[in-house]
Write a protein that holds these residues in place. Sequence first.
Motif, PDB file in Angstrom:
ATOM      1  N   THR A  25       6.512   6.387  -6.566  1.00  0.00           N
ATOM      2  CA  THR A  25       5.369   7.233  -6.885  1.00  0.00           C
ATOM      3  C   THR A  25       4.840   7.883  -5.760  1.00  0.00           C
ATOM      4  O   THR A  25       3.547   8.600  -5.818  1.00  0.00           O
ATOM      5  N   LEU A  26       5.370   7.589  -4.334  1.00  0.00           N
ATOM      6  CA  LEU A  26       4.589   8.195  -3.348  1.00  0.00           C
ATOM      7  C   LEU A  26       4.693   9.748  -3.430  1.00  0.00           C
ATOM      8  O   LEU A  26       3.626  10.301  -2.836  1.00  0.00           O
ATOM      9  N   PRO A  27       5.946  10.502  -3.773  1.00  0.00           N
ATOM     10  CA  PRO A  27       5.709  11.681  -3.887  1.00  0.00           C
ATOM     11  C   PRO A  27       4.624  12.308  -4.725  1.00  0.00           C
ATOM     12  O   PRO A  27       4.132  13.540  -4.402  1.00  0.00           O
ATOM     13  N   LEU A  28       4.436  11.562  -5.832  1.00  0.00           N
ATOM     14  CA  LEU A  28       3.248  12.050  -6.582  1.00  0.00           C
ATOM     15  C   LEU A  28       1.793  11.942  -6.114  1.00  0.00           C
ATOM     16  O   LEU A  28       0.836  12.945  -6.071  1.00  0.00           O
ATOM     17  N   LEU A  29       1.659  10.803  -5.040  1.00  0.00           N
ATOM     18  CA  LEU A  29       0.459  10.746  -4.353  1.00  0.00           C
ATOM     19  C   LEU A  29       0.396  11.910  -3.185  1.00  0.00           C
ATOM     20  O   LEU A  29      -0.652  12.482  -2.892  1.00  0.00           O
ATOM     21  N   THR A  59       0.508  -1.153  -0.166  1.00  0.00           N
ATOM     22  CA  THR A  59       0.138   0.052  -0.016  1.00  0.00           C
ATOM     23  C   THR A  59       0.730   1.231  -0.145  1.00  0.00           C
ATOM     24  O   THR A  59       0.757   2.262  -0.709  1.00  0.00           O
ATOM     25  N   PHE A  60       1.974   1.459   1.060  1.00  0.00           N
ATOM     26  CA  PHE A  60       2.544   2.295   0.996  1.00  0.00           C
ATOM     27  C   PHE A  60       4.114   1.942   0.601  1.00  0.00           C
ATOM     28  O   PHE A  60       4.812   2.794  -0.262  1.00  0.00           O
ATOM     29  N   ALA A 119      10.177   0.651   4.104  1.00  0.00           N
ATOM     30  CA  ALA A 119      10.310   0.878   2.739  1.00  0.00           C
ATOM     31  C   ALA A 119      10.143  -0.376   1.744  1.00  0.00           C
ATOM     32  O   ALA A 119       9.955  -0.266   0.607  1.00  0.00           O
ATOM     33  N   GLN A 120      10.265  -1.511   2.507  1.00  0.00           N
ATOM     34  CA  GLN A 120      10.289  -2.614   1.531  1.00  0.00           C
ATOM     35  C   GLN A 120       9.168  -3.520   1.894  1.00  0.00           C
ATOM     36  O   GLN A 120       8.713  -3.656   2.877  1.00  0.00           O
ATOM     37  N   PRO A 121       8.280  -3.893   0.774  1.00  0.00           N
ATOM     38  CA  PRO A 121       7.128  -4.456   0.743  1.00  0.00           C
ATOM     39  C   PRO A 121       7.183  -5.906   1.825  1.00  0.00           C
ATOM     40  O   PRO A 121       6.328  -6.130   2.719  1.00  0.00           O
ATOM     41  N   ALA A 122       8.375  -6.624   1.478  1.00  0.00           N
ATOM     42  CA  ALA A 122       8.513  -8.041   2.339  1.00  0.00           C
ATOM     43  C   ALA A 122       8.568  -7.370   3.811  1.00  0.00           C
ATOM     44  O   ALA A 122       8.137  -8.351   4.679  1.00  0.00           O
ATOM     45  N   ILE A 151      -1.254  -1.753   7.033  1.00  0.00           N
ATOM     46  CA  ILE A 151      -1.053  -0.422   6.305  1.00  0.00           C
ATOM     47  C   ILE A 151      -0.084   0.548   7.114  1.00  0.00           C
ATOM     48  O   ILE A 151       0.757   1.320   6.599  1.00  0.00           O
ATOM     49  N   ALA A 152      -0.158   0.732   8.513  1.00  0.00           N
ATOM     50  CA  ALA A 152       0.771   1.189   9.240  1.00  0.00           C
ATOM     51  C   ALA A 152       2.121   0.832   9.006  1.00  0.00           C
ATOM     52  O   ALA A 152       3.161   1.520   8.699  1.00  0.00           O
ATOM     53  N   CYS A 153       2.363  -0.721   9.217  1.00  0.00           N
ATOM     54  CA  CYS A 153       3.598  -1.264   8.866  1.00  0.00           C
ATOM     55  C   CYS A 153       4.057  -0.882   7.416  1.00  0.00           C
ATOM     56  O   CYS A 153       5.504  -0.236   7.228  1.00  0.00           O
ATOM     57  N   SER A 154       3.486  -0.775   6.476  1.00  0.00           N
ATOM     58  CA  SER A 154       3.650  -0.416   5.075  1.00  0.00           C
ATOM     59  C   SER A 154       4.080   1.058   4.885  1.00  0.00           C
ATOM     60  O   SER A 154       5.021   1.080   4.141  1.00  0.00           O
TER      61      SER A 154
END
Length: 251
Positions: free
Chosen positions: A94-98, A85-86, A171-174, A164-167
């Motif tokens: 793409t987070l800066p765009l969001l 998610t993040f 910085a890494q999805p895994a 979502i908080a963890c994400s």
Amino acid sequence: MSTGLIATNEWRRQAVQAFAWGLAAAVLALMAWQFLVALGAYLQIAPKLGALPNAPGVTDLVAIPLLRSFSNLLLLVVPLLTMRTFAGERQLRTLPLLLAAGAGDLRIVLGKFLGTLPLALILIALVAAMPLSLAFGTTLDLGKLAAAALGLTLFAAALVAIGIACSAWVAQPALAAGLAVAIGGALSVLDLGARFEGIGNSAINWFALPTHLEPFLRGIVASVDIAYFLLICAVALALATRRLQRLRQAP
């Protein structure tokens, strides 16, 4: 950008991922196998149960154990749904765009939450439909099943918020998935560990997820249990919002 638009975009992103649907298919196949095994065992002992007064029925021996087992599986499945998610946005840069899309941090977090939760709810509905299919041939305790479904919905919402908080914080999805599994697992074994040490009615027991899920699985809907899951959601989403604020202020 509104919360609804962010949620819609998140849902579409989830819906086009083969990983999400493959994971959902694997979960449903596993739960269907467990359902058929439990149903077969029940049919073997059903003649003996019929001779006993106040014997448990198919709801207590097949449906509720299936939903309880599914709740354990959600501890592993939900973090896999929320890990991108993040952290995925940061990985794809793409987070800066969001963050620059004109939406507040809380709206972004709520949008991610509302866009991810439906897939977990679809899984709950499909798993709950398995024992409900028995209603054509036997009598089910629909009230207890409805309470269990409500409990699973709140349980899944809490896990989605934690994921979502963890994400948001890593910085890494895994790594986000692993952290969410660890937190969910810790909140699940708190009560078991405390009882192993002889502690049965303390704050540690109260903080455990199963302490508040079990009443729903027994057909009991209490406001304190609903408030607990809503509190978990609020704290986790607040932590995610705080993290976005720090990322927005970072140079």
